[in-house]
Write a protein that holds these residues in place. Structure first.
Motif, PDB file in Angstrom:
ATOM      1  N   SER A 105      -1.492  -2.273  -9.254  1.00 31.50           N
ATOM      2  CA  SER A 105      -2.675  -2.494 -10.145  1.00 31.50           C
ATOM      3  C   SER A 105      -3.127  -3.950  -9.773  1.00 31.50           C
ATOM      4  O   SER A 105      -4.124  -4.243 -10.678  1.00 31.50           O
ATOM      5  CB  SER A 105      -2.044  -2.569 -11.772  1.00 31.50           C
ATOM      6  N   GLY A 106      -2.757  -4.412  -8.761  1.00 31.54           N
ATOM      7  CA  GLY A 106      -3.418  -5.750  -8.268  1.00 31.54           C
ATOM      8  C   GLY A 106      -2.710  -6.985  -8.736  1.00 31.54           C
ATOM      9  O   GLY A 106      -3.235  -8.273  -8.913  1.00 31.54           O
ATOM     10  N   GLY A 107      -1.724  -6.961  -9.663  1.00 27.93           N
ATOM     11  CA  GLY A 107      -0.911  -8.030 -10.348  1.00 27.93           C
ATOM     12  C   GLY A 107       0.598  -8.112  -9.777  1.00 27.93           C
ATOM     13  O   GLY A 107       0.849  -7.535  -8.664  1.00 27.93           O
ATOM     14  N   TRP A 108       1.421  -9.113 -10.396  1.00 31.56           N
ATOM     15  CA  TRP A 108       2.662  -8.865 -10.000  1.00 31.56           C
ATOM     16  C   TRP A 108       3.390  -8.127 -10.525  1.00 31.56           C
ATOM     17  O   TRP A 108       3.448  -7.589 -11.493  1.00 31.56           O
ATOM     18  CB  TRP A 108       3.328 -10.670 -10.494  1.00 31.56           C
ATOM     19  N   SER A 109       4.644  -7.641  -9.871  1.00 29.92           N
ATOM     20  CA  SER A 109       5.642  -7.038 -10.491  1.00 29.92           C
ATOM     21  C   SER A 109       7.098  -8.024 -10.312  1.00 29.92           C
ATOM     22  O   SER A 109       7.078  -8.586  -9.384  1.00 29.92           O
ATOM     23  CB  SER A 109       5.970  -5.846  -9.611  1.00 29.92           C
ATOM     24  N   LYS A 126       1.008  -8.015  -3.966  1.00 25.62           N
ATOM     25  CA  LYS A 126       0.331  -7.274  -5.329  1.00 25.62           C
ATOM     26  C   LYS A 126       1.066  -5.977  -5.160  1.00 25.62           C
ATOM     27  O   LYS A 126       1.342  -5.558  -4.507  1.00 25.62           O
ATOM     28  CB  LYS A 126      -1.040  -7.121  -5.037  1.00 25.62           C
ATOM     29  N   ASN A 127       0.972  -5.708  -6.629  1.00 27.75           N
ATOM     30  CA  ASN A 127       1.383  -4.371  -6.722  1.00 27.75           C
ATOM     31  C   ASN A 127       0.172  -3.374  -6.993  1.00 27.75           C
ATOM     32  O   ASN A 127      -0.928  -3.838  -6.720  1.00 27.75           O
ATOM     33  CB  ASN A 127       2.122  -4.067  -8.259  1.00 27.75           C
ATOM     34  N   ALA A 139       4.517  -2.071  -3.340  1.00 26.02           N
ATOM     35  CA  ALA A 139       3.932  -3.275  -2.756  1.00 26.02           C
ATOM     36  C   ALA A 139       2.810  -2.793  -2.102  1.00 26.02           C
ATOM     37  O   ALA A 139       2.681  -2.185  -1.020  1.00 26.02           O
ATOM     38  CB  ALA A 139       5.020  -3.695  -1.604  1.00 26.02           C
ATOM     39  N   ALA A 140       1.705  -3.097  -2.681  1.00 30.25           N
ATOM     40  CA  ALA A 140       0.159  -2.536  -2.076  1.00 30.25           C
ATOM     41  C   ALA A 140      -0.391  -3.098  -1.128  1.00 30.25           C
ATOM     42  O   ALA A 140      -0.222  -4.650  -1.088  1.00 30.25           O
ATOM     43  CB  ALA A 140      -0.602  -2.752  -3.382  1.00 30.25           C
ATOM     44  N   ASN A 141      -0.729  -2.572   0.089  1.00 27.38           N
ATOM     45  CA  ASN A 141      -1.574  -3.162   1.003  1.00 27.38           C
ATOM     46  C   ASN A 141      -0.463  -4.271   1.947  1.00 27.38           C
ATOM     47  O   ASN A 141      -1.055  -5.497   2.407  1.00 27.38           O
ATOM     48  CB  ASN A 141      -2.573  -4.094   0.678  1.00 27.38           C
ATOM     49  N   ALA A 190      -0.081   5.020   4.168  1.00 28.14           N
ATOM     50  CA  ALA A 190      -0.752   4.128   5.306  1.00 28.14           C
ATOM     51  C   ALA A 190      -0.988   2.719   4.823  1.00 28.14           C
ATOM     52  O   ALA A 190      -1.245   1.864   5.996  1.00 28.14           O
ATOM     53  CB  ALA A 190      -2.133   4.636   5.607  1.00 28.14           C
ATOM     54  N   THR A 191      -0.877   2.402   3.504  1.00 27.70           N
ATOM     55  CA  THR A 191      -0.937   0.963   3.117  1.00 27.70           C
ATOM     56  C   THR A 191       0.171   0.332   2.404  1.00 27.70           C
ATOM     57  O   THR A 191      -0.109  -0.778   2.292  1.00 27.70           O
ATOM     58  CB  THR A 191      -2.417   0.809   2.175  1.00 27.70           C
ATOM     59  N   ASP A 192       0.936   1.112   1.673  1.00 27.28           N
ATOM     60  CA  ASP A 192       1.886   0.681   0.770  1.00 27.28           C
ATOM     61  C   ASP A 192       3.183   0.950   1.253  1.00 27.28           C
ATOM     62  O   ASP A 192       3.460   1.792   1.811  1.00 27.28           O
ATOM     63  CB  ASP A 192       1.485   1.229  -0.503  1.00 27.28           C
ATOM     64  N   ALA A 193       4.028  -0.023   0.487  1.00 23.80           N
ATOM     65  CA  ALA A 193       5.487   0.190   0.847  1.00 23.80           C
ATOM     66  C   ALA A 193       6.151  -0.071  -0.671  1.00 23.80           C
ATOM     67  O   ALA A 193       5.601  -0.385  -1.440  1.00 23.80           O
ATOM     68  CB  ALA A 193       6.203  -0.997   1.685  1.00 23.80           C
TER      69      ALA A 193
END
Length: 267
Positions: free
Chosen positions: A177-181, A174-175, A224-226, A205-208
């Motif tokens: 916003s919680g959706g697809w990029s 997910k991105n 790239a979230a989480n 700490a969570t994202d890339a």
């Protein structure tokens, strides 16, 4: 394991393009090559890769994956360092895929997943995943080179994905916003050799951030979230129909790969 020294963005023009979009090289760190030369022969292939998907033979299209150390009908090596995945249409009823959306099986095909997983972490904050591919793009053909969560889904990063036409889909889920990029790129002659690359860098700490490249040219950046501390499989597969349309080809379809490479920085 081979080590050398690299900076945040490498590969000549790719680094210049990265700088052009506002990136800053990080201090040099120890660089480790963790996957390279794995298509030089069957001993190297089978030392680095498992046959089929991590979860088995079926996924979201109409192809069922076959392959083993004693079955190279759909996963085989040719020439010097070239992997071939071959999809063949079947004429009998083999039931439906065991995976959503449970489509009827129309093809036998091939898939591999690497024994080496990608894990973005404090210890390994930067990764490079790339390869050269001749990808089919006719209606009903669905080749992919991608990362997906080993213990959960998401995360997912699609470095190569064609869905029945000459556009490659660079996707991240997910991105923030919680959706697809999605970065969708028209490719001239996908069936010729092209290089597809992802540069992945831990940013919190969570994202890339994932930077995608085609033939050395930067095409997009996705948050790239989480993704941090989430092990991901590296998968090569030739799926059919499904999102790529139907009907697919009546004859054989071929997807070729060479020079698949994975490296990482060690902090």
């Amino acid at each position: 394991m081979v080590t050398d020294r690299r900076r945040f963005l490498i590969a000549g023009s790719a680094g210049l393009l990265g700088a052009a979009v506002g990136l800053r090289p990080a201090a040099a760190a120890t660089w480790e090559t963790v996957l390279n030369g794995s298509f030089s022969g069957y001993p190297a292939l089978e030392a680095a890769w498992h046959y089929r998907y991590p979860w088995g033979s079926d996924h979201n299209g109409t192809a069922r994956m076959y392959g083993s150390a004693s079955d190279h009908n759909h996963v085989y090596l040719e020439g010097s360092g070239v992997l071939v995945l071959r999809a063949s249409r079947i004429s009998w009823d083999e039931g439906n895929s065991s995976k959503d959306p449970y489509l009827p099986i129309h093809y036998h095909s091939g898939a591999l997943h690497a024994k080496q997983q990608v894990v973005i972490s404090d210890q390994f904050p930067q990764w490079e995943v790339r390869g050269e591919f001749q990808a089919p793009s006719a209606r009903g053909t669905w080749p992919a080179f991608w990362l997906t969560g080993a213990n959960s889904w998401p995360p997912e990063s699609d470095i190569l994905e064609y869905k029945g036409d000459a556009r490659n889909w660079f996707n991240t889920y997910k991105n923030a916003s919680g959706g697809w990029s999605n970065t969708i790129v028209n490719v001239s002659n996908p069936g010729g050799w092209h290089t597809y690359r992802a540069w992945i860098a831990k940013v919190s700490a969570t994202d890339a951030d994932i930077h995608y490249y085609l033939d050395g040219n930067w095409v997009g950046q996705h948050r790239a979230a989480n993704f941090v501390n989430k092990p991901m499989w590296i998968i090569l597969n030739l799926q059919m129909e499904g999102s790529s349309g139907a009907p697919g080809p009546s004859g054989d379809t071929f997807y070729r790969a060479r020079n698949v490479y994975v490296g990482r920085s060690r902090a």
